[in-house]
Design a protein around this motif. Structure first.
Motif, short mmCIF file in Angstrom:
data_model
loop_
_atom_site.label_atom_id
_atom_site.label_comp_id
_atom_site.label_asym_id
_atom_site.label_seq_id
_atom_site.Cartn_x
_atom_site.Cartn_y
_atom_site.Cartn_z
N SER A 185 0.48 -1.07 0.38
CA SER A 185 -0.33 -0.12 0.16
C SER A 185 1.27 1.41 -0.25
O SER A 185 0.59 2.14 -0.35
CB SER A 185 -0.70 0.41 0.88
OG SER A 185 -0.24 0.22 2.46
N PHE A 186 1.74 1.11 0.29
CA PHE A 186 3.08 2.44 0.74
C PHE A 186 3.25 2.80 -1.03
O PHE A 186 4.26 3.80 -0.96
CB PHE A 186 4.35 1.96 0.91
CG PHE A 186 4.57 1.84 2.49
CD1 PHE A 186 3.30 3.10 3.32
CD2 PHE A 186 5.00 0.88 3.63
CE1 PHE A 186 2.68 2.23 4.46
CE2 PHE A 186 4.82 1.15 4.53
CZ PHE A 186 3.50 1.81 5.14
N GLY A 187 2.80 2.14 -1.90
CA GLY A 187 3.16 2.99 -3.42
C GLY A 187 4.62 1.53 -4.12
O GLY A 187 4.38 0.71 -3.66
N ALA A 188 4.68 1.62 -5.57
CA ALA A 188 4.85 0.65 -6.54
C ALA A 188 6.37 0.74 -6.41
O ALA A 188 6.60 -0.34 -6.25
CB ALA A 188 4.19 1.55 -8.22
N ARG A 342 -4.88 -4.57 -8.54
CA ARG A 342 -5.35 -3.33 -10.18
C ARG A 342 -5.83 -3.79 -11.17
O ARG A 342 -6.07 -3.16 -11.50
CB ARG A 342 -3.36 -3.46 -10.62
CG ARG A 342 -2.46 -2.77 -9.83
CD ARG A 342 -1.10 -2.98 -9.84
NE ARG A 342 -0.46 -2.11 -9.32
CZ ARG A 342 0.39 -1.60 -8.48
NH1 ARG A 342 -1.35 -2.51 -7.47
NH2 ARG A 342 0.60 -0.99 -7.76
N ILE A 343 -5.90 -5.29 -10.70
CA ILE A 343 -7.21 -5.77 -12.27
C ILE A 343 -8.42 -4.95 -11.26
O ILE A 343 -9.36 -5.12 -12.25
CB ILE A 343 -6.91 -7.19 -12.03
CG1 ILE A 343 -5.79 -8.07 -12.56
CG2 ILE A 343 -8.22 -8.23 -12.17
CD1 ILE A 343 -4.90 -9.27 -12.95
N GLN A 355 -17.44 0.89 -7.52
CA GLN A 355 -16.74 2.06 -8.03
C GLN A 355 -16.52 1.79 -7.16
O GLN A 355 -14.73 3.15 -6.69
CB GLN A 355 -18.20 3.04 -8.11
CG GLN A 355 -17.42 4.09 -9.42
CD GLN A 355 -16.79 3.77 -10.16
OE1 GLN A 355 -17.34 2.93 -10.48
NE2 GLN A 355 -15.65 4.77 -10.57
N VAL A 356 -15.35 2.15 -5.58
CA VAL A 356 -15.15 2.39 -4.20
C VAL A 356 -13.77 2.01 -4.79
O VAL A 356 -12.94 2.36 -4.18
CB VAL A 356 -15.79 1.45 -3.62
CG1 VAL A 356 -15.95 0.43 -3.27
CG2 VAL A 356 -14.89 2.35 -1.65
N PHE A 357 -14.24 0.73 -5.13
CA PHE A 357 -12.19 0.21 -5.83
C PHE A 357 -11.25 0.71 -6.83
O PHE A 357 -10.13 0.53 -7.05
CB PHE A 357 -13.12 -1.45 -5.93
CG PHE A 357 -12.20 -1.75 -4.81
CD1 PHE A 357 -11.98 -2.22 -3.58
CD2 PHE A 357 -14.52 -2.91 -5.16
CE1 PHE A 357 -12.83 -3.45 -2.81
CE2 PHE A 357 -14.50 -3.45 -3.67
CZ PHE A 357 -14.11 -3.49 -2.09
N SER A 358 -12.09 1.91 -7.00
CA SER A 358 -11.36 2.48 -8.74
C SER A 358 -10.35 3.79 -7.98
O SER A 358 -9.60 4.22 -8.80
CB SER A 358 -12.48 2.73 -9.32
OG SER A 358 -13.12 3.90 -8.90
N ARG A 359 -10.66 3.95 -6.92
CA ARG A 359 -9.75 5.86 -5.95
C ARG A 359 -8.46 5.15 -5.85
O ARG A 359 -8.23 3.66 -5.77
CB ARG A 359 -10.51 5.67 -5.04
CG ARG A 359 -12.21 5.69 -5.28
CD ARG A 359 -12.61 6.02 -3.19
NE ARG A 359 -14.30 6.07 -3.38
CZ ARG A 359 -14.71 6.02 -2.64
NH1 ARG A 359 -14.27 6.38 -1.26
NH2 ARG A 359 -16.16 6.69 -2.31
N GLY A 370 -8.32 -1.26 -2.54
CA GLY A 370 -8.78 -2.43 -2.67
C GLY A 370 -7.14 -3.44 -2.22
O GLY A 370 -7.74 -4.34 -2.16
N ILE A 371 -6.30 -2.62 -2.06
CA ILE A 371 -5.47 -3.39 -1.61
C ILE A 371 -5.53 -3.88 -0.32
O ILE A 371 -5.28 -5.10 0.53
CB ILE A 371 -4.00 -2.46 -1.34
CG1 ILE A 371 -3.21 -1.79 -2.85
CG2 ILE A 371 -3.16 -2.76 -0.73
CD1 ILE A 371 -2.10 -1.22 -2.97
#
Length: 645
Positions: A185-188, A342-343, A355-359, A370-371
């Motif tokens: 969750s800290f980033g790619a 990401r999927i 829609q909440v998972f698109s944030r 999502g994570i």
């Protein structure tokens, strides 16, 4: 009663909704994610997804129980088979640099409902896969400490004897998933850095195994006195290939990360090629040294490498192997947790999932909701469920995704480039748009069409014969297949792809079940094989007889349609080899997915919002062979002005 039956027009519109394809943005490099991953980052992600605990467990299992030293050949064939699927992913990842992997590729070429079902299955595949790896990680660490963790949990918490639940709650597996979720969750960039560390340790251990293994190698272990190199013959090699194929599952994490790559057009194909090549080489070489160190029939399937070093007098090497195995499992765990949200994000962004998972978090630029949600679900699965019965489910979801991606490659190659129509303001009169040049029917008869948007592209018979669009019949085949020249460009190819897949299913069904379950006599078995093989080959030739899209600047898989067709046959064959219980669970999960799609996705789809609202104008468009399209439409279209008087 007849008035309650749906009209044919309604059914047609409904089927069009199910098969609508995604409209891509003009600038596909624009994203809310952080494009920070290089080719090396993507390559290490792919290696981490493929070279997991399978290197330490699968090699010994296949060598002892299935193929013997010929496991090397099994890995070579499995690597080549995986290459066919990987090349399809590489072309799509370069052409459509958006997150979503197989879901996205199916959506832009085949249709919405198929894309949703692929995404729905991949979603479960990653959840079960991540939870299973976490339990394997926990069990491996527990075995090093003589199962003290398991004994402590059973003593102080208790043991369960409930179907589908684990014998005891695995708190260690749940904890490692929660820790991994926090880092993801800290980033790619943080995820990539962590993957680099574990991958470096894992590759260092593999290098040690190879050097020490070749030093301790004894060629006599492949000799006749030990059963020879191929003790189980060709059947053992092919059975081993089917098992080894699943070792290469994981390269799709690269395609799922393409929206975070700096230069996806070049980085994605290169990363897939490099990671698959290195993973195949690692599996082949480790299998080689393992079967040369000790006789293949004496291997311990659960810890083959550590046991082989112990028996050769290097018990200390077992600790290095254990460290490498745990690091390898960590990379697989990160790969699953990296890809899954990401999927889900891609599906939610398209309106097919909640829609909440698109944030996307503005600071870390990752879908944090999502994570966290799916990380918690994975941890719950690993904590209380018995995953051994569900692990086989992973195979069917992966193989189905591979099959649809391969079919999507064929469809996309023979498709014309779609041009987005401008959105009309509500209540305004649609104006005729300039039409792309399309070769129309050669007949001189009067044509009348009900749909302006679907049928008018057939007109323009004055088009030059020299330049043919993708999906049209090649000039060399026109004298022999003249009856196909009046079809839409790409229409025959789509029908041929469906026929090819049906022929492949029938052919593989005869190969798998013909002698065992169906008990077919030899003559009917041979006849059916010939018929379905002919159907497959004729479909392939019919596709090849049409024009493809011109070469683009991005990577393209060679030998289309042959390469994707071979991948389709192989994937279907392996799917039919799975147990009936796997298919039953798959069917139940599909039904749940259809409930989600028809209850939510089909109504909230962004493509549904793009569809033009039905106009109150009733018009029929008459197209004369001698007249131009625009003049004719303006002459016959009724006026929208209200009548006076």
């Amino acid at each position: 009663m007849a008035r309650w039956l749906p009209r044919s027009a309604d059914l047609t519109r409904f089927c069009q909704k199910l098969n609508r394809v995604k409209t891509l943005e003009d600038d596909m490099m624009e994203t809310s994610f952080n494009r920070c991953l290089s080719t090396i980052d993507l390559t290490l992600l792919g290696i981490g997804g493929m070279v997991g605990s399978g290197l330490y467990v699968l090699t010994g299992t296949v060598a002892k129980e299935i193929a013997g030293p010929a496991v090397i050949i099994s890995f070579i064939i499995a690597g080549f088979a995986s290459l066919l699927a990987a090349l399809c992913y590489a072309e799509f990842g370069a052409r459509v640099p958006k997150t979503g992997s197989a879901y996205m590729f199916t959506y832009v070429s085949v249709g919405e409902i198929w894309a949703f079902l692929i995404g729905w299955n991949v979603l479960l595949e990653y959840m079960i896969g991540g939870a299973a790896v976490a339990r394997a990680w926990s069990g491996y660490l527990d075995s090093i400490f003589n199962h003290k963790i398991k004994n402590f949990t059973e003593t102080h918490v208790g043991a369960w004897q409930v179907p589908f639940l684990a014998h005891y709650p695995d708190f260690l597996a749940a904890a490692i998933l929660l820790v991994a979720t926090t880092f993801i969750s800290f980033g790619a960039k943080v995820s990539s850095w962590l993957n680099h560390v574990f991958s470096a340790i894992s590759m260092g251990v593999i290098l040690f195994i190879l050097i020490m293994g070749f030093v301790l190698a004894q060629p006599k272990n492949w000799g006749a006195q030990e059963g020879g190199f191929t003790p189980h013959g060709l059947s053992g090699i092919m059975a081993g290939t089917a098992t080894c194929f699943y070792a290469f599952v994981g390269f799709d994490v690269i395609a799922a990360s393409s929206e975070e790559a700096r230069n996806p057009q070049k980085a994605v194909p290169r990363a897939i090629a490099f990671s698959l090549g290195l993973a195949t080489g690692a599996y082949i070489l480790v299998s080689m040294v393992l079967t040369l160190m000790v006789p293949w029939h004496t291997l311990d399937p659960d810890s083959a490498l550590a046991d082989a070093f112990y028996r050769r007098g290097y018990s200390w090497a077992g600790f290095l192997v254990a460290a490498g195995s745990i690091c390898a499992m960590n990379t697989v765990l990160l790969s699953n947790l990296f890809s899954l949200p990401r999927i889900v994000y891609a599906m939610a962004e398209d309106g097919l999932f909640f829609q909440v998972f698109s944030r996307v978090h503005p600071r870390t630029q990752v879908p944090v909701i999502g994570i966290v949600v799916f990380g918690l679900l994975m941890a719950l699965l690993a904590l209380i469920f018995d995953l051994e019965a569900l692990v086989q489910f992973l195979s069917i979801g992966t193989l189905l995704a591979y099959t649809f991606v391969a079919a999507s490659i064929i469809v996309l190659r023979f498709q014309q480039q779609k041009v987005d129509a401008p959105v009309q303001p509500a209540g305004s009169q649609p104006s005729p748009e300039p039409l792309p040049p399309r070769e129309g029917p050669a007949t001189g008869e009067l044509k009348e069409y009900e749909s302006f948007s679907d049928k008018l592209q057939l007109v323009d018979g004055n088009k030059s014969k020299e330049h043919r669009e993708p999906g049209q019949l090649k000039a060399a085949f026109e004298p022999y297949l003249e009856f196909l020249s009046d079809c839409y460009p790409g229409e025959v190819v789509t029908v041929a792809v469906v026929t090819l897949m049906v022929s492949a299913i029938c052919l593989c069904s005869i190969l798998v079940f013909g002698n065992t379950h169906l008990h077919l006599p030899t003559w009917s078995y041979s006849l059916l094989l010939v018929l379905f093989s002919l159907g497959f080959l004729l479909s392939l030739l019919l596709i090849w007889a049409h024009e493809q899209q011109r070469s683009t600047q991005t990577f393209q898989i060679p030998l289309v349609p042959l390469s994707p067709a071979l991948s389709i046959v192989l994937n279907i064959y392996l799917m039919l080899k799975l147990s009936y219980m796997t298919w039953l669970r798959f069917a139940i999960w599909l039904i749940l997915g259809l409930l989600v799609y028809f209850g939510y996705g089909i109504w909230h789809s962004k493509e549904n919002l793009r569809e033009p609202r039905p106009q109150r104008v009733s018009a029929r468009y008459v197209v004369f062979p001698s007249g131009s399209l625009e003049e004719t439409v303006q002459a016959v279209q009724p006026s929208l002005q209200p009548a006076t008087g």
